[in-house]
Design an enzyme around this catalytic site. Structure first.
Site, PDB file in Angstrom:
ATOM      1  N   ARG A 242      55.729 -44.114  25.486  1.00  0.00           N
ATOM      2  CA  ARG A 242      55.363 -45.394  24.875  1.00  0.00           C
ATOM      3  C   ARG A 242      54.367 -45.153  23.743  1.00  0.00           C
ATOM      4  NH1 ARG A 242      55.641 -46.129  30.406  1.00  0.00           N
ATOM      5  NH2 ARG A 242      57.208 -47.652  31.102  1.00  0.00           N
ATOM      6  N   LYS A 269      52.004 -47.692  31.834  1.00  0.00           N
ATOM      7  CA  LYS A 269      52.268 -49.118  31.994  1.00  0.00           C
ATOM      8  C   LYS A 269      52.547 -49.454  33.454  1.00  0.00           C
ATOM      9  CE  LYS A 269      55.407 -52.783  30.456  1.00  0.00           C
ATOM     10  NZ  LYS A 269      56.606 -53.094  29.644  1.00  0.00           N
ATOM     11  N   HIS A 338      58.259 -47.941  19.305  1.00  0.00           N
ATOM     12  CA  HIS A 338      58.796 -48.062  20.660  1.00  0.00           C
ATOM     13  C   HIS A 338      60.289 -47.736  20.692  1.00  0.00           C
ATOM     14  CE1 HIS A 338      59.597 -49.769  24.645  1.00  0.00           C
ATOM     15  NE2 HIS A 338      58.295 -49.755  24.836  1.00  0.00           N
ATOM     16  N   ARG A 341      62.180 -44.585  22.340  1.00  0.00           N
ATOM     17  CA  ARG A 341      62.557 -44.540  23.756  1.00  0.00           C
ATOM     18  C   ARG A 341      64.008 -44.977  23.934  1.00  0.00           C
ATOM     19  NH1 ARG A 341      58.676 -44.245  27.509  1.00  0.00           N
ATOM     20  NH2 ARG A 341      59.459 -45.867  28.918  1.00  0.00           N
ATOM     21  N   HIS A 365      60.099 -44.847  34.226  1.00  0.00           N
ATOM     22  CA  HIS A 365      60.522 -46.136  34.762  1.00  0.00           C
ATOM     23  C   HIS A 365      60.547 -46.054  36.285  1.00  0.00           C
ATOM     24  CE1 HIS A 365      62.728 -47.468  30.847  1.00  0.00           C
ATOM     25  NE2 HIS A 365      61.429 -47.654  30.797  1.00  0.00           N
ATOM     26  N   TYR A 375      57.851 -43.445  41.663  1.00  0.00           N
ATOM     27  CA  TYR A 375      57.801 -42.403  40.647  1.00  0.00           C
ATOM     28  C   TYR A 375      57.222 -41.140  41.265  1.00  0.00           C
ATOM     29  CZ  TYR A 375      56.316 -39.496  36.772  1.00  0.00           C
ATOM     30  OH  TYR A 375      56.136 -38.432  35.927  1.00  0.00           O
TER      31      TYR A 375
END
Length: 413
Positions: A242, A269, A338, A341, A365, A375
């Site tokens: 990001r 994020k 951005h 990505r 993600h 994650y």
């Protein structure tokens, strides 16, 4: 004899408080300080009691008599006026404690530690501007779906449809908290599905056609800006993190010998909401390492990889997009920082056949596994390292024109 306004105005204070009778138990207590207080004397179960009815002249003689008569009606119904007043006061206090605003602020305080400051500020401003003025003082249990729809439509009328949807979303979160804690029995926002027009999903502009990507990469190499910004532009497609994660990169997080960049969890994020506590591992291909090695003599003595004009701070969040505009790219319709990505996500799968799960893990993600882990910094790490090397090599071939024929139009300069 009943009192008159003239008599009341003429009353003078004495050394001691004295009572001046009106009728039916009502009297005026004249205090040495000059204050004149209305009192009602009455009996309940043979016991004498007093009820305060206010102070003159704020409460006039007429108003005092009306309050007396209301108290006497309660007595006739077997209700103690003092207890009745206490019950009403308690009900008012309960209503204030359980007002929508009170519950919303309680919910906000509970959730605050899980949000990044910017997100929290937006929610609070939205509630204070668009919700509290209209339904904030109402008991949350009394608020209906039409009440909420009126609030949302007021926002929609300003041309802020997406904000109107977010208002309902936040209200629903408050109501669900109220249901869980007791002040409300249900969430009425569920009754409003379809009441507002749907919003159009907005995607960040991104170049995903290989031929156009080739032109973009050549334009980046030809960019005549500062080495810091140019290096950020060159690294962005290779790591596809990001924009905020890229510009805030610190040298202490990067191991050039191992070819690794470990982004701290707190910079990712939604890290609190997702329960992520470990760094996000970004394998660095040799091409990415080379870019950082070239930049290190310039910024390596400081903290930030991409230092701003003030070396103690990282570069501006607008720097990359500003550079793209200088190269001729419309950041509203063509490409943004951005967008790297989406570029990687699309081409890695569609052109290079990389498994989506591997790509999503590298994008950081949430991809829950069988154990519910959202994650895992090392999951698919061998596949991710191979993917990042393959991706860097592919981009190099694109830039050299080996993979695609350059499209006519925009030049690299």
């Amino acid at each position: 004899m009943p009192l008159t306004e003239t008599q009341i105005k003429a009353l003078k204070p004495g050394e001691k408080a004295r009572k001046v009778a009106d009728e039916k138990g009502l009297y005026l207590l004249v205090q040495p300080s000059g204050g004149k207080l209305w009192r009602l004397k009455y009996r309940v179960d043979g016991k004498e009691k007093l009820l305060a009815l206010g102070a003159y002249p704020d409460v006039t003689l007429k108003m005092a008599r009306e309050r007396r008569d209301e108290a006497r009606r309660l007595l006739a119904d077997g209700i103690d006026p003092s207890e009745h007043r206490k019950a009403h006061k308690a009900a008012r206090e309960d209503a204030q404690a359980n007002s929508f605003e009170a519950i919303a602020r309680e919910w906000f305080t509970k959730m605050l530690p899980t949000w990044v400051p910017g997100h929290a500020d937006k929610i609070l401003r939205r509630l204070e501007r668009d919700v509290f003025p209209w339904i904030g003082s109402k008991p949350i249990a009394d608020i209906t779906a039409p009440d909420l729809l009126t609030v949302a439509r007021r926002v929609e009328a300003r041309g802020r449809l997406e904000t109107a949807h977010r208002v309902l979303q936040n209200c629903g979160q408050v109501f669900r908290y109220a249901v869980a804690t007791g002040p409300a029995e249900r969430d009425p926002t569920g009754d409003l599905r379809g009441a507002l027009p749907p919003t159009r999903e907005k995607h960040m502009p991104a170049i995903t056609d290989p031929a156009e990507v080739a032109g973009l990469l050549r334009a980046i190499d030809a960019f005549r800006g500062t080495l810091t910004v140019k290096s950020a532009l060159q690294l962005a497609p290779l790591v596809f993190v990001r924009p905020g994660e890229l510009r805030k990169a610190e040298w202490a997080e990067i191991d050039l010998e191992k070819g690794e960049w470990n982004i701290p969890a707190e910079r990712m994020k939604g890290w609190k909401r997702k329960g992520v506590t470990t760094p996000h591992l970004v394998p660095l291909a040799p091409q990415a390492v080379a870019i950082l090695q070239e930049l290190r003599p310039l910024t390596g003595r400081g903290r930030h990889v991409f230092a701003g004009r003030d070396p103690k701070k990282c570069m501006s969040d607008a720097a990359v997009n500003a550079a793209l505009r200088r190269m001729g790219y419309d950041t509203k319709t063509e490409m943004t920082g951005h967008g790297f990505r989406a570029m990687a996500r699309t081409i890695l799968h569609e052109e290079l056949g990389i498994d989506r799960e591997v790509i999503e893990h590298q994008l950081a993600h949430a991809v829950p596994d069988a154990l519910g882990t959202a994650y895992n910094r090392t999951k698919f790490i061998k596949d991710r390292r191979r993917m990042m090397d393959l991706w860097a090599d592919y981009l190099g071939r694109l830039k050299a024109g080996a993979e695609v024929v350059e499209l006519p139009g925009r030049g690299a300069a």
